[in-house]
Design an enzyme around this catalytic site. Structure first.
Site, PDB file in Angstrom:
ATOM      1  CG  HIS A  94      52.622 142.805 105.119  1.00 24.59           C
ATOM      2  ND1 HIS A  94      51.597 143.687 105.362  1.00 24.59           N
ATOM      3  CD2 HIS A  94      52.981 142.302 106.327  1.00 24.59           C
ATOM      4  CE1 HIS A  94      51.368 143.729 106.662  1.00 24.59           C
ATOM      5  NE2 HIS A  94      52.185 142.895 107.267  1.00 24.59           N
ATOM      6  CG  ASP A 146      68.227 143.500  84.302  1.00 24.42           C
ATOM      7  OD1 ASP A 146      67.440 142.557  84.055  1.00 24.42           O
ATOM      8  OD2 ASP A 146      69.127 143.853  83.520  1.00 24.42           O
ATOM      9  CE1 TYR A 183      56.919 135.087  76.269  1.00 21.79           C
ATOM     10  CE2 TYR A 183      55.568 133.510  75.062  1.00 21.79           C
ATOM     11  CZ  TYR A 183      55.739 134.370  76.130  1.00 21.79           C
ATOM     12  OH  TYR A 183      54.740 134.502  77.069  1.00 21.79           O
ATOM     13  CE  LYS A 203      57.185 133.378  79.438  1.00 23.74           C
ATOM     14  NZ  LYS A 203      57.264 133.882  80.840  1.00 23.74           N
ATOM     15  CB  ILE A 220      46.770 138.188  79.440  1.00 19.05           C
ATOM     16  CG1 ILE A 220      46.677 136.706  79.845  1.00 19.05           C
ATOM     17  CG2 ILE A 220      46.105 139.088  80.461  1.00 19.05           C
ATOM     18  CD1 ILE A 220      45.272 136.157  79.959  1.00 19.05           C
ATOM     19  CB  THR A 227      49.735 142.580  79.307  1.00 17.59           C
ATOM     20  OG1 THR A 227      50.438 141.745  78.363  1.00 17.59           O
ATOM     21  CG2 THR A 227      48.900 141.704  80.242  1.00 17.59           C
ATOM     22  N   PRO A 228      50.579 145.263  78.093  1.00 17.86           N
ATOM     23  CG  PRO A 228      51.342 147.108  79.321  1.00 17.86           C
ATOM     24  CD  PRO A 228      50.561 145.818  79.466  1.00 17.86           C
TER      25      PRO A 228
END
Length: 267
Positions: free
Chosen positions: A42, A73, A166, A170, A199, A201-202
């Protein structure tokens, strides 16, 4: 073909196990969620996006999956706490958490970035992980244990001459994961970090545009060549690693980094 067959075997094994896991996915990459459903779990998703997430939840519901979406958020603790409690009230328990919500933020260098730009990245990428873990852990304890997967990055392991906010965020996620693994091991809660390379991705597309790319196809090829395998990864490459870490197949794995980067950090 061999890896694909092994993943299919793993999915079949998990789906055949008695009971169902509830997996909370704090996500900005839709594809990450689908393999989790394919192993018989699930699932719910929380994010600041709306239309595509609601559509995915509806599509999964049509497949017989008890999936749900909450608009949250992750940088707002009240929002996270409310959603997490609502999830458990609706489904009855929580067994795994995947923290995949994140932003790349400003491309400005250290001597250029503003305090507000720095703080926004840390609010989503670091405080978001803190809040989601903080409010999930009591429910994981109540369930008798579980798994937390925090998405870090190759830049939580190595440096690069760009996006300092960033990279700092991380690196923080990596050590938060190790600390959590040690604190909550007695509660049978495993905590690990995943470190993707580039990767498609957007978020990566946005980062390339913000960095000045005008020909996205060329930029994608050029960045892909930074990886020894010669191309960027796909969301499914990460998703199956997450499937492993939330499954019982990784029951002796905690406090470690799963690197899925096409060889980027092998240098």
């Amino acid at each position: 073909a061999g890896l694909g067959r092994r993943l299919a075997d793993l999915g079949e094994q998990l789906a055949q196990k008695p009971g169902q896991r509830l997996v909370a996915v704090r996500d900005r990459a839709l594809r990450l969620r689908v393999p989790v459903v394919d192993i018989g779990a699930h699932q719910l998703a929380v994010d600041v996006g709306t239309d595509d997430r609601e559509a995915l939840a509806a599509a999964l519901h049509d497949r017989g999956v008890r999936a749900a979406y909450w608009h949250v958020d992750v940088a707002d603790e009240t929002s996270v706490r409310t959603a997490t409690n609502a999830v458990v009230e609706r489904f009855g328990a929580l067994h795994a958490l995947v923290n995949n919500a994140g932003i790349s933020g400003s491309t400005k260098l250290t001597h250029e970035i503003t305090e507000a730009e720095w703080d926004r990245v840390q609010a989503v990428n670091v405080k978001g992980v803190l809040f989601c873990n903080k409010h999930a852990i009591p429910h994981l304890k109540a369930a008798g244990g579980g798994s937390i997967v925090n998405l870090s990055s190759i830049y939580g392991l190595v440096g690069a001459p760009d996006v300092p906010a960033y990279h700092a965020s991380k690196g923080a996620v990596r050590l938060m994961s190790k600390t959590g693994a040690m604190i909550y091991a007695p509660d049978r809660i495993r905590v690990n970090s995943v470190h993707p390379g580039y990767i498609w991705t957007p978020m990566v597309e946005h980062h390339l545009r913000a960095s000045g790319a005008t020909d996205l196809d060329a930029a994608r090829r050029d960045v892909g060549l930074l990886h020894p395998l010669g191309h960027m990864g796909e969301p499914d490459d990460i998703a199956w690693g997450v499937v492993y870490l939330i499954s019982d197949e990784s029951k002796f794995v905690t406090g470690t980094e799963l690197i899925i980067d096409g060889g980027y950090t092998a240098r």
